[in-house]
Structure formats: structure tokens, C-alpha cells
Design an enzyme around this catalytic site. Structure first.
Site, PDB file in Angstrom:
ATOM      1  CG  ASP A 139       0.828  -0.929   4.232  1.00 26.04           C
ATOM      2  OD1 ASP A 139      -0.377  -1.208   4.088  1.00 26.04           O
ATOM      3  OD2 ASP A 139       1.259   0.231   4.188  1.00 26.04           O
TER       4      ASP A 139
ATOM      5  CG  ASP B 127      -4.139  -0.713   4.488  1.00 30.52           C
ATOM      6  OD1 ASP B 127      -3.073  -1.356   4.585  1.00 30.52           O
ATOM      7  OD2 ASP B 127      -4.195   0.513   4.637  1.00 30.52           O
TER       8      ASP B 127
END
Length: 359
Positions: free
Chosen positions: A62, A257
Site C-alpha cells: 500500500d 495508491d
């Protein structure tokens, strides 16, 4: 998975054979194989060995958040692992925007609460424990969260093997920042190569140019303007186009992201996009139907089996800076404050080095 309002372009990564080299106290870089896919799992994850004795955990990579965490159902911290409320690590975590549970903390522990863009959340306490890495003799103690209350988001998959999150953004408690601070890696660089067929690779650090290509990479400066958290990776503003025409929206701030399955818009560009898509349907063979997981869904006379099938019915939507994370190495170079990408064979195991993926 970006927290709060942000969640941009998702992407994910590839597998490397083990290199038969003697262990070192530190490394210029480390490469990790990734597993998972965009569909059906919606996650790409890495295996991290944590604790004494070491136990494997499957963590969603992440670049949109800093805190690495695992659930307390799988990890039981000991008293000496707890980070106290007055520890500088706790201050760094809260400086990055993660509040304590109920805005108060016991002096013996550092609480946090994180809410992600897809509605998922975690509440827990910050701890420190040993991480074990291949080829690295040193087993550093790194901070991560032990989550005791998790909420599932709209992208939750019951069959997903993922246990938690590997935080890779610029925050002080992120996985890469801590490795750099401890001298385990020499450069604050993150990269991933995402295979459209599933799997891929993640690397941290840079081994004298053996990981980051020296040519043919498209580089843009990291933007810090108008992003409401300084630790996100942003190429700056983007303009939204539908069927090659601008939707007339003001340029939008965007962040990369790797933990987000979908691309997310704020309210105004989302509504403009929906209006354009509905108005641009080229066929009466589609029927709008309800779906438990999607706000908009159309059903065709037969199943869509490829992107080419979708293009026959829907006009193109694009962001003018946009890249496809799949089958590209995406590089987050915090040393030079640049984002880069280069197309490569992310589904192929490199023979000698990562560079062999980019002929």
C-alpha cells in the site's frame, strides 16, 4: 489503500528466484515476490516474516498509507513489544494524521485509528518486533500496528488471503522509512512491477542502478501542492477526458495508491463522469441493472470477456497524465522526489537481475 478522501490508480507486482549470495548486515536493496491479481482477488500482497520465532503474514502492499499492521487474531504482542505513548515513534505516527482511539491513550501504549477510502478501518496499538529478510543477517525491530478492531470496506473479499497492510508511503513510521533510518537500505526508493496475469515484484532501496533503469524511464516530480496529506505520492494535477473531450472540470489532484482496487473521484467529477457515460452509450443492447457492490452496472446480451468487448459498448475515459500500472515498473524515488514508470515484462521471472525485465 489511501486513507480518508484519496484513492487513485491501483497497481500490483512479480516473482524473483532466490540469489545464492552470503547474508549481509545490510543491503542496498531488497526484492520481494508478490502474489495476487486485479481480478478476482483485487489485492497484490507480499509475505513478511515477523516475530520470534518468525511467522509469515500476507500483507497488501500500500503506497497510499504509512502504517504496517496485522490483526491481533494472528499476532499476540508481548509487553516488551508495546510502544509507549511518550515514545517518539508514537509522536511520529500521530504526526502523520492517525489519531488515538477515542483521542486518549494509556501511557503504556500508543493507540491509533485509521479509516481508508473504501470504508475499511482498523483500530489498534503500535508495537515493535523483529522482521526477518532473505540474505540479510540483521533482523531489525520495526514498528507496526496490532489491530484489535477491523472494519471491512466495499472491496472486501471473503476469500482473500491477505492478513494486513504493508505501509509504503513517505511517513516516518512506514516500512521503507524505517529501513532507511536503520541503515538496512541505503536509498529511500520503492518500486513495483505489476503483471496483468497476476503476481509481480516489489523492491525497496536501489542497488547501484541494478533495480532502477538508467534510461527510458518517464519521470515526473512529486507534487506537494493541495494534497491534504504530505506523505502521498502525487504526480500533480490531472484533467479528465471522456471520448477525447475534456469534461470541463478543474484539474484534479491525484495520488498513486497500490493498495486501492478502484480509482476514486470526489463528488463533482464523479457525477460528471456518470452523466457522460450514460449519455455516451452507443448501444441499446445494454440494460442497466442493480448490483450489490457497484452503484452503476449494465448487463449485455452476453458476458464481457475482455476489455475489447467493453470498448465496443462504452466510449473511452482517461486522465491526461494517466499510466496503466499493470506491466510497468512504477518507481517512487524519495531521494530525488520523483515518480517514474517504464513498461516491462512483469509476468516473467528475471534471469539475472530485475533489469532483464526491461530489454
Amino acid at each position: 489503500m489511501a486513507a480518508a478522501m484519496w484513492a487513485p490508480i491501483a497497481g500490483f507486482l512479480l516473482v524473483l528466484p532466490a540469489l545464492l549470495l552470503p547474508p549481509a548486515a545490510s543491503s542496498a536493496a531488497m526484492v520481494f515476490p508478490l502474489h495476487g491479481n486485479v481480478y478476482p482477488s483485487g489485492r497484490f500482497f507480499v509475505t513478511m516474516n515477523i516475530g520470534v520465532p518468525a511467522k509469515p503474514y500476507f500483507l497488501d502492499i500500500d503506497t497510499g498509507s504509512d502504517l504496517t499492521w496485522v490483526p491481533n487474531q494472528l499476532y499476540e504482542p508481548k509487553g516488551q513489544n508495546m510502544v509507549r505513548a511518550n515514545d517518539p515513534l508514537c509522536a511520529a505516527l500521530h504526526e502523520d494524521g492517525w489519531s488515538g482511539d477515542g483521542n486518549h491513550m494509556l501511557p503504556t501504549q500508543c493507540d491509533y485509528e485509521i479509516k481508508y477510502a473504501d470504508g475499511a478501518s482498523t483500530i489498534g496499538a503500535l508495537i515493535v518486533d523483529q522482521f526477518s529478510f532473505p540474505r540479510i543477517a540483521t533482523r531489525p525491530n520495526l514498528p507496526f500496528g496490532c489491530g484489535y478492531n477491523q472494519g471491512v470496506g466495499e472491496n472486501f473479499q471473503q476469500t482473500s488471503p491477505v492478513n494486513g497492510i504493508l505501509g509504503l508511503d513517505r511517513g516516518k513510521v512506514s516500512f521503507v522509512s524505517q529501513l532507511k533510518m536503520l541503515g538496512i537500505i541505503t536509498k529511500h526508493v520503492v518500486g513495483h512491477c505489476l503483471s496483468s496475469g497476476g503476481g509481480g515484484l516489489l523492491f525497496v532501496g536501489d542497488d547501484d542502478g541494478n533495480l532502477v533503469p538508467s534510461s527510458r524511464v518517464t519521470w515526473v516530480p512529486m507534487s506537494r501542492s493541495n494534497i491534504n496529506t504530505k506523505n502521498y505520492y502525487s504526480p500533480g494535477s490531472a484533467t479528465l477526458y471522456f471520448d477525447r473531450h475534456s469534461l470541463g472540470m478543474n484539474p484534479m489532484d491525484v495520488v498513486f495508491d497500490s493498495g486501492s482496487t478502484y480509482t476514486y473521484f470526489t463528488g463533482q467529477p464523479y457525477q460528471a463522469t456518470v452523466y457522460a457515460i450514460k449519455g455516451g452509450l452507443s448501444s441499446t443492447s445494454l440494460e442497466q441493472v442493480s448490483d450489490p457492490s457497484l452503484p452503476l452496472c449494465w448487463k449485455g446480451q452476453k458476458a464481457f470477456e475482455s476489455v475489447s468487448d467493453v470498448k465496443k459498448e462504452f466510449k473511452s475515459l482517461q486522465l491526461n497524465f494517466d499510466i496503466t500500472m499493470q506491466d510497468q515498473m512504477v518507481i517512487y524515488d524519495n531521494e530525488r522526489e520523483q515518480l517514474g514508470w517504464i513498461r516491462g515484462s512483469c509476468g516473467r521471472s528475471p534471469t539475472k537481475s530485475v533489469m532483464s525485465l526491461f530489454p
